[in-house]
Design a protein around this motif. Structure first.
Motif, PDB file in Angstrom:
ATOM      1  N   ASP A   1       0.814  -1.213   0.000  1.00 53.53           N
ATOM      2  CA  ASP A   1       0.000   0.000   0.000  1.00 53.53           C
ATOM      3  C   ASP A   1       0.849   1.264   0.000  1.00 53.53           C
ATOM      4  N   ASN A   2       2.128   1.104  -0.109  1.00 53.92           N
ATOM      5  CA  ASN A   2       3.038   2.225   0.050  1.00 53.92           C
ATOM      6  C   ASN A   2       3.917   2.376  -1.190  1.00 53.92           C
ATOM      7  N   LYS A   3       4.324   3.615  -1.448  1.00 54.74           N
ATOM      8  CA  LYS A   3       5.302   3.867  -2.497  1.00 54.74           C
ATOM      9  C   LYS A   3       6.629   4.245  -1.850  1.00 54.74           C
ATOM     10  N   ILE A   4       7.704   3.744  -2.426  1.00 49.01           N
ATOM     11  CA  ILE A   4       9.032   4.050  -1.915  1.00 49.01           C
ATOM     12  C   ILE A   4       9.933   4.458  -3.074  1.00 49.01           C
ATOM     13  N   LEU A   5      11.054   5.094  -2.720  1.00 47.46           N
ATOM     14  CA  LEU A   5      12.073   5.438  -3.709  1.00 47.46           C
ATOM     15  C   LEU A   5      13.127   4.342  -3.710  1.00 47.46           C
ATOM     16  N   VAL A   6      13.521   3.908  -4.894  1.00 49.59           N
ATOM     17  CA  VAL A   6      14.442   2.780  -5.034  1.00 49.59           C
ATOM     18  C   VAL A   6      15.658   3.218  -5.837  1.00 49.59           C
ATOM     19  N   LYS A   7      16.844   2.758  -5.382  1.00 47.83           N
ATOM     20  CA  LYS A   7      18.060   2.891  -6.190  1.00 47.83           C
ATOM     21  C   LYS A   7      18.633   1.497  -6.401  1.00 47.83           C
ATOM     22  N   PRO A   8      18.457   0.946  -7.607  1.00 45.69           N
ATOM     23  CA  PRO A   8      18.970  -0.399  -7.870  1.00 45.69           C
ATOM     24  C   PRO A   8      20.442  -0.350  -8.279  1.00 45.69           C
ATOM     25  N   PRO A   9      21.105  -1.491  -8.312  1.00 49.36           N
ATOM     26  CA  PRO A   9      22.457  -1.520  -8.877  1.00 49.36           C
ATOM     27  C   PRO A   9      22.431  -1.040 -10.324  1.00 49.36           C
ATOM     28  N   ALA A  10      23.448  -0.314 -10.712  1.00 45.45           N
ATOM     29  CA  ALA A  10      23.492   0.247 -12.060  1.00 45.45           C
ATOM     30  C   ALA A  10      23.713  -0.858 -13.083  1.00 45.45           C
ATOM     31  N   LYS A  11      22.921  -0.838 -14.162  1.00 48.86           N
ATOM     32  CA  LYS A  11      23.142  -1.782 -15.249  1.00 48.86           C
ATOM     33  C   LYS A  11      24.393  -1.419 -16.029  1.00 48.86           C
ATOM     34  N   ARG A  12      24.634  -0.123 -16.124  1.00 47.16           N
ATOM     35  CA  ARG A  12      25.844   0.365 -16.772  1.00 47.16           C
ATOM     36  C   ARG A  12      26.340   1.561 -15.981  1.00 47.16           C
ATOM     37  N   GLY A  13      27.622   1.757 -15.933  1.00 50.82           N
ATOM     38  CA  GLY A  13      28.157   2.915 -15.250  1.00 50.82           C
ATOM     39  C   GLY A  13      28.374   2.663 -13.772  1.00 50.82           C
ATOM     40  N   LEU A  14      28.391   3.753 -13.004  1.00 45.82           N
ATOM     41  CA  LEU A  14      28.741   3.694 -11.596  1.00 45.82           C
ATOM     42  C   LEU A  14      27.513   3.500 -10.723  1.00 45.82           C
ATOM     43  N   ASN A  15      27.722   2.829  -9.600  1.00 52.99           N
ATOM     44  CA  ASN A  15      26.651   2.657  -8.621  1.00 52.99           C
ATOM     45  C   ASN A  15      26.499   3.880  -7.716  1.00 52.99           C
ATOM     46  N   ARG A  16      27.528   4.727  -7.650  1.00 58.33           N
ATOM     47  CA  ARG A  16      27.534   5.853  -6.716  1.00 58.33           C
ATOM     48  C   ARG A  16      26.804   7.049  -7.318  1.00 58.33           C
ATOM     49  N   SER A  17      25.855   7.625  -6.575  1.00 62.68           N
ATOM     50  CA  SER A  17      25.084   8.768  -7.064  1.00 62.68           C
ATOM     51  C   SER A  17      24.734   9.698  -5.917  1.00 62.68           C
ATOM     52  N   VAL A  18      24.680  10.980  -6.239  1.00 67.97           N
ATOM     53  CA  VAL A  18      24.167  11.988  -5.323  1.00 67.97           C
ATOM     54  C   VAL A  18      23.028  12.714  -6.029  1.00 67.97           C
ATOM     55  N   VAL A  19      21.894  12.828  -5.365  1.00 67.24           N
ATOM     56  CA  VAL A  19      20.746  13.554  -5.896  1.00 67.24           C
ATOM     57  C   VAL A  19      20.614  14.860  -5.126  1.00 67.24           C
ATOM     58  N   PHE A  20      20.510  15.971  -5.858  1.00 65.08           N
ATOM     59  CA  PHE A  20      20.387  17.283  -5.234  1.00 65.08           C
ATOM     60  C   PHE A  20      18.937  17.743  -5.305  1.00 65.08           C
ATOM     61  N   LEU A  21      18.423  18.201  -4.173  1.00 65.31           N
ATOM     62  CA  LEU A  21      16.997  18.481  -4.042  1.00 65.31           C
ATOM     63  C   LEU A  21      16.647  19.957  -4.144  1.00 65.31           C
ATOM     64  N   GLY A  22      17.612  20.842  -3.970  1.00 65.99           N
ATOM     65  CA  GLY A  22      17.320  22.270  -3.948  1.00 65.99           C
ATOM     66  C   GLY A  22      18.473  23.077  -4.508  1.00 65.99           C
TER      67      GLY A  22
END
Length: 718
Positions: A555-576
């Motif tokens: 019943d809930n929605k979540i944010l998911v970060k899966p392993p990268a299919k290509r490229g790097l697994n490391r990511s930073v998301v900027f919100l503002g």
């Protein structure tokens, strides 16, 4: 040089009309010429150099003003038959507005409805229209009627079966229209009269009756020229003579008799004090049919015998008006023969046949002549020193109606109007449609929208600047994905908008400029992802696309970060925006296992990262990930597939940054103390809040919160 000096004068008289406009049926110089260059030398129907075509039934000449094309025509069938004025986007042919009006008090048949051409006022942008029923309208550029007169009912305008209807003429504060009328008192006798109206209010300024009893209905359009310091209105009259009138009062200055049997329908051309005219009937002083004549307009009274400069008899040009360019006069006779005549001597230089019936008036531009022929022909002629060569002819055809049998052969589409040249293009109306011809790239200006990307808050307004190179400046504004309104470059964001992003667009012709807009509300923020579309992300986040997505989990929605299919697994998301400071960021997070691999999960504040590391089982604060300049960590054992809550805060105090972080199981209460506190003597004063993830295994996030801090360090780390 006299002709080009006159062109300069006419530019002044035309309220500084530019070559990008064609406000009068004979152009900005009233002589059928244009200063435009780079015009097409050929075209094909539906193909090369046909920029657009729109369904329209017209028989007069369109005018072009401020990147809009105005044309009069007819519309409907049987009981729905009407006259209409239509306004089109000059770049695209899109119909912007139209006004349809009934036909009454006339014997003019339907196929001759829409006889007169509109005229535009370069000062106000208003358009003046004279219908076959005698309705005289003033429209603004948006199609609103500012004033009108019923010339038939108010002034006894006379309409004949032939359809001849006069085109208005704008000069200064006046719009002048002429017609045959029989009214009351001194205007009871039928005469061809000239009515000058105030162009803004529609009030009558003067009425002039220069001539005698009319021989026929006519449609000669006046021109204005300055002679001996006096500005004169010069026009052919229904009594067969040409008259000059003082433009201020309508008082007759001189008369020149020309036609013995018929009124004059050809519009004259003026070059300073020289007036050029023609007709196609029996001459006043011999039995030869037709004459082209040059008149010295510096006289007064009856100047028929005293001020003729030269004549060319036998040229029966009774419908088409001349074009004057570089000391050469171009005249189309009734049999569609194009004459080139020396404007100085009257000597015939050459003649070129262009068809069988000549009624459209020629236009000279860019060393070429553009001319129509009644039986559906549109010609382009290249003019040389010893003659003209037809370099392009297109035949247009039409069925009687759209209901006609598909197997029934088409007939030639009638063309009575003349071309209009504006902004590198050729416009003309036919019985089959209205056309725009031009170079194929003329609708592709280079556009630039500034700023190209911007961050705004709900309720904020911003004026965008659009720069354009090339032809056309009619701008269509639109937006996509934004809770905002855009009009004439001003964007107004909905005050109730939440965080999101979208684009605005400025379109000119076929070119489009786009600006990107992020809408970021003031703190606090909360995001539980319930309103985000599955497999999407919040649109205003930076660097999340393709790396994060929202998933439905029960019943809930979540944010998911899966392993990268290509490229790097490391990511930073900027919100503002990067200018933020003084905030606290919190999120629920969960790491999973991928065989022996574990993820790193964290938050970002003021350009510092709080990282819950999987393999190392520790909680680290850092800013420079490779050098670890100010980094520190504590051991922190955490479990996979268990929800935790992480909170981070940065306080700038005594010229240093105090970076604080804590993590606890979501099922438990928040601890009072921070788990880790790291001080940086070279503080990052500002920075966007964000989410960090190294997804060697899948990471889950939920319940993101960012709120203002009190910027006070209450408790240190344990």
């Amino acid at each position: 040089m006299r002709i080009w000096n006159t062109v300069c004068l006419l530019l002044v008289l035309a309220n500084f009309a530019t070559s990008a406009d064609w406000p009068h049926w004979r152009g900005p110089f009233q002589n059928g010429t244009s200063l435009e260059t780079g015009l097409v030398s050929e075209w094909t129907k539906g193909g090369q150099h046909e920029l657009w075509r729109t369904d329209f039934i017209g028989r007069s000449t369109p005018v072009v003003l401020s990147d809009r094309v105005y044309a009069i025509g007819r519309t409907g069938k049987d009981i729905t038959e009407q006259e209409q004025i239509a306004c089109f986007n000059a770049d695209t042919g899109q119909l912007l507005w139209e006004h349809k009006f009934n036909v009454f008090h006339t014997t003019i048949p339907f196929n001759r409805v829409g006889w007169a051409s509109p005229v535009g006022d370069t000062e106000t942008g208003n358009i003046y229209v004279h219908g076959v029923q005698g309705m005289f309208y003033c429209f603004n550029a948006e199609g609103k009627i500012l004033w009108s007169h019923s010339l038939t009912e108010e002034f006894g305008r006379i309409s004949g079966y032939g359809g001849r209807t006069h085109t208005p003429f704008v000069d200064g504060n006046m719009v002048v229209i002429s017609y045959l009328n029989t009214s009351w008192g001194s205007q009871a006798p039928t005469r061809h009269r000239y009515f000058a109206f105030d162009k803004n209010s529609g009030e009558i300024i003067w009425i002039s009756t220069p001539g005698g009893p009319p021989k026929d209905t006519t449609y000669s359009v006046p021109v204005v020229t300055e002679i001996n310091g006096q500005r004169l209105l010069v026009a052919g009259n229904a009594d067969g003579s040409i008259y000059a009138m003082d433009i201020r009062t309508g008082e007759k200055v001189w008369k020149f008799a020309l036609s013995k049997q018929r009124g004059l329908s050809v519009s004259v051309v003026a070059d300073g004090h020289l007036i050029y005219a023609s007709h196609g009937e029996e001459n006043i002083d011999n039995t030869v049919m037709g004459r082209v004549v040059c008149i010295d307009g510096r006289g007064s009274g009856d100047i028929t015998r005293t001020h003729e400069v030269w004549r060319l008899d036998g040229c029966m040009a009774g419908y088409s008006s001349p074009a004057l360019s570089q000391d050469q006069l171009y005249v189309v006779d009734n049999s569609a023969n194009l004459y080139c005549i020396s404007a100085t001597t009257g000597r015939q230089l050459w003649i070129q046949n262009i068809g069988t019936v000549g009624k459209g008036s020629p236009v000279w531009a860019d060393g070429k002549i553009y001319v129509t022929e009644v039986n559906g022909h549109f010609h382009i002629l290249q003019v040389g020193p010893s003659g003209a060569k037809i370099v392009s002819t297109v035949q247009l055809s039409v069925k009687e109606s759209i209901e006609d049998d598909k197997d029934k052969p088409e007939r030639n589409a009638e063309i009575y109007g003349s071309p209009a040249v504006a902004d590198g293009r050729i416009y003309f109306t036919t019985e089959e449609g209205i056309y725009c011809l031009g170079q194929d790239d003329s609708l592709s200006p280079v556009l630039q929208l500034i700023p190209a990307e911007v961050v705004l808050q709900p309720g904020e307004e911003l004026d965008f600047k659009l720069t354009t190179s090339g032809h056309g400046n009619v701008v269509t504004w639109s937006s996509s994905g934004l809770a905002a309104k855009i009009s004439e470059g001003k964007l107004v964001v909905n005050p109730q908008a939440t965080g999101h992003a979208g684009t605005i667009h400025a379109t000119v012709g076929q070119s489009k400029a786009t600006a990107r807009v992020r809408v970021i509300p003031p703190l606090p923020w909360e995001e539980d992802f319930e309103t985000v579309v599955v497999e999407k992300i919040p649109t205003h986040w930076i660097a999340a696309s393709g790396k994060f997505f929202v998933r439905q989990e029960g019943d809930n929605k979540i944010l998911v970060k899966p392993p990268a299919k290509r490229g790097l697994n490391r990511s930073v998301v900027f919100l503002g925006p990067p200018t933020m400071s003084g905030y606290t960021i919190q999120i629920d997070l969960k790491g999973t296992r991928n065989k022996r691999r574990l993820p790193d999960i964290g938050l970002v504040a003021n350009r510092y990262i709080l990282d819950l590391q999987g393999i190392h089982q520790r909680l680290q604060v850092r800013s420079w990930s490779s050098d670890l300049r100010m980094a520190d960590h504590i051991d922190f054992k955490w479990e996979v597939d268990v929800w935790y809550t992480m909170k981070m805060k940065v306080v700038i105090e005594e010229e240093q940054a105090i970076v604080q972080g804590k993590v606890w199981k979501r099922s438990e209460s928040e601890p009072d103390n921070w788990n880790i506190e790291v001080r940086d003597p070279l503080p990052n004063q500002t920075g966007s809040p964000g989410i960090y993830g190294y997804s060697a295994a899948e990471i889950h996030y939920d319940n993101l919160k960012v709120e203002n801090s009190n910027n006070t360090v209450l408790k240190g780390a344990e």
